[in-house]
Design an enzyme around this catalytic site. Structure first.
Site, short mmCIF file in Angstrom:
data_model
loop_
_atom_site.label_atom_id
_atom_site.label_comp_id
_atom_site.label_asym_id
_atom_site.label_seq_id
_atom_site.Cartn_x
_atom_site.Cartn_y
_atom_site.Cartn_z
N SER A 258 0.81 -1.21 0.00
CA SER A 258 0.00 0.00 0.00
C SER A 258 0.85 1.27 0.00
CB SER A 258 -0.92 0.01 1.22
OG SER A 258 -1.71 -1.16 1.24
N1 SAM Z 1 -0.26 -5.19 4.26
C1 SAM Z 1 0.38 -5.43 2.98
C2 SAM Z 1 1.72 -4.79 2.86
O1 SAM Z 1 2.14 -4.06 3.78
O2 SAM Z 1 2.37 -5.05 1.85
C3 SAM Z 1 -0.48 -5.00 1.83
C4 SAM Z 1 -1.46 -6.01 1.54
S1 SAM Z 1 -2.30 -6.05 0.02
C5 SAM Z 1 -2.99 -4.46 -0.17
C6 SAM Z 1 -3.67 -7.07 0.58
C7 SAM Z 1 -3.27 -8.48 0.94
O3 SAM Z 1 -4.40 -9.13 1.51
C8 SAM Z 1 -2.82 -9.31 -0.25
O4 SAM Z 1 -1.54 -9.82 -0.02
C9 SAM Z 1 -3.87 -10.42 -0.31
O5 SAM Z 1 -3.37 -11.65 -0.76
C10 SAM Z 1 -4.32 -10.47 1.13
N2 SAM Z 1 -5.61 -11.11 1.37
C11 SAM Z 1 -6.78 -10.97 0.71
N3 SAM Z 1 -7.74 -11.71 1.29
C12 SAM Z 1 -7.17 -12.33 2.36
C13 SAM Z 1 -7.63 -13.24 3.35
N4 SAM Z 1 -8.89 -13.66 3.42
N5 SAM Z 1 -6.76 -13.66 4.28
C14 SAM Z 1 -5.48 -13.26 4.27
N6 SAM Z 1 -4.97 -12.41 3.35
C15 SAM Z 1 -5.81 -11.95 2.41
#
Ligand code: SAM
Length: 219
Positions: free
Chosen positions: A62
Site C-alpha cells: 500500500s
Molecule cells: N499489508 C500489505 C503490505 O504491507 O504489503 C499489503 C497487503 S495487500 C494491499 C492485501 C493483501 O491481503 C494481499 O496480499 C492479499 O493476498 C491479502 N488477502 C486478501 N484476502 C485475504 C484473506 N482472506 N486472508 C489473508 N490475506 C488476504
C-alpha cells in the site's frame, strides 16, 4: 547508488507529516523500517514513492500514507498485541512491529507469506508471526487482540475479527465494493460495536469465508 535513508526521511516529511500524521510512534516507525526491502527488485527506485506498488500475485504494497493512516487509527502505545489480515509484502507488519509488542499476520498466498517471513528474519523482526490462511476467520489462538488492521477491501467487518477483539479494541478496515471502499474504524466498547468513517480508499479485495468469494464478480 540510491540514498534510501534520504528517500525515507523525505517520505516521512513530504507524504506523512505534511498530510497530518502526528503520532510520534508512527512517524518514528516509518523512519526506521526500510521500505525498499519489502518491494520487488524492479521497483527499488520507486520504493519510497507516494503510491502503492505491485508485489506479485496481483497484490500490492500500500501507499505509505495509507499504511500510516491505518496505523495511527489503532492508537498503539507499545504494549499491544495486534492482528493484521493481509501480510502482502510485510511492510505494514514491520511498521506495527516497531510500535506494538506482538504482531500476528495472516496471508492467503503462501508465496507472499514466505517472502515476508524471510525479510522479517533478515531484519530481525522477531515479534511478528505469520500464517497462511483465510484471515477473515482471524487467528483465534492468540486472541484477544488490542487492534486489528485489515489491509484488503471487505464487504463488511468479519464477525470473527470482532469476536477476537479485546474490550476497548479497534479494527481498521476498508469496507465497500470492488472499486472503492471507506476506511472504517470499528470500536468495541462495553460489548457494543460502533464504527466511524475515516476516508475513502481503494484496496484489493479481501477474499475468504467472511469476505468476498474468489472468482465471483464483485459489486
Ligand atoms: N499489508 C500489505 C503490505 O504491507 O504489503 C499489503 C497487503 S495487500 C494491499 C492485501 C493483501 O491481503 C494481499 O496480499 C492479499 O493476498 C491479502 N488477502 C486478501 N484476502 C485475504 C484473506 N482472506 N486472508 C489473508 N490475506 C488476504
Amino acid at each position: 547508488m540510491i540514498d534510501y535513508k534520504r528517500q525515507c526521511q523525505e517520505m516521512v516529511e513530504n507524504q506523512l507529516i505534511s498530510r497530518g500524521i502526528q503520532d510520534e510512534l508512527v512517524l518514528s516507525a516509518f523512519g526506521k523500517v526500510p521500505r525498499h526491502r519489502f518491494v520487488p527488485k524492479e521497483f527499488l527506485d520507486s520504493a519510497y514513492g507516494d503510491h502503492p506498488l505491485p508485489i506479485g500475485e496481483g497484490q500490492t504494497i500500500s501507499q505509505p500514507y495509507m499504511v500510516a493512516l491505518m496505523t495511527e487509527a489503532l492508537q498503539l502505545k507499545g504494549q499491544e498485541r495486534v492482528l493484521e489480515i493481509g501480510t502482502g509484502s510485510g511492510y505494514q507488519a514491520a511498521i506495527l512491529a516497531e510500535i506494538a509488542m506482538e504482531v500476528y499476520s495472516v496471508e492467503r498466498f503462501e508465496i507472499l507469506a514466505s517472502r515476508a517471513k524471510r525479510v522479517f528474519e533478515e531484519l530481525g523482526y522477531s515479534n511478528v508471526k505469520v500464517k497462511v490462511g483465510d484471515g477473515t476467520l482471524g487467528w483465534e489462538e492468540f486472541s484477544p487482540y488490542d487492534g486489528v488492521v485489515v489491509t484488503a477491501g471487505a464487504p463488511h467487518a468479519p464477525k470473527p475479527l470482532v469476536d477476537q477483539l479485546k474490550e476497548g479494541g479497534r479494527i481498521v478496515i476498508p469496507i465497500g465494493g470492488s472499486f472503492s471502499q471507506m476506511l472504517t474504524l470499528v470500536i468495541k466498547s462495553r460489548g457494543k460495536v460502533s464504527s466511524q468513517n475515516i476516508c475513502g480508499c481503494v484496496f484489493v479485495p479481501l477474499i475468504g469465508e467472511e469476505g468476498w468469494k474468489a472468482n465471483k464478480k464483485l459489486r
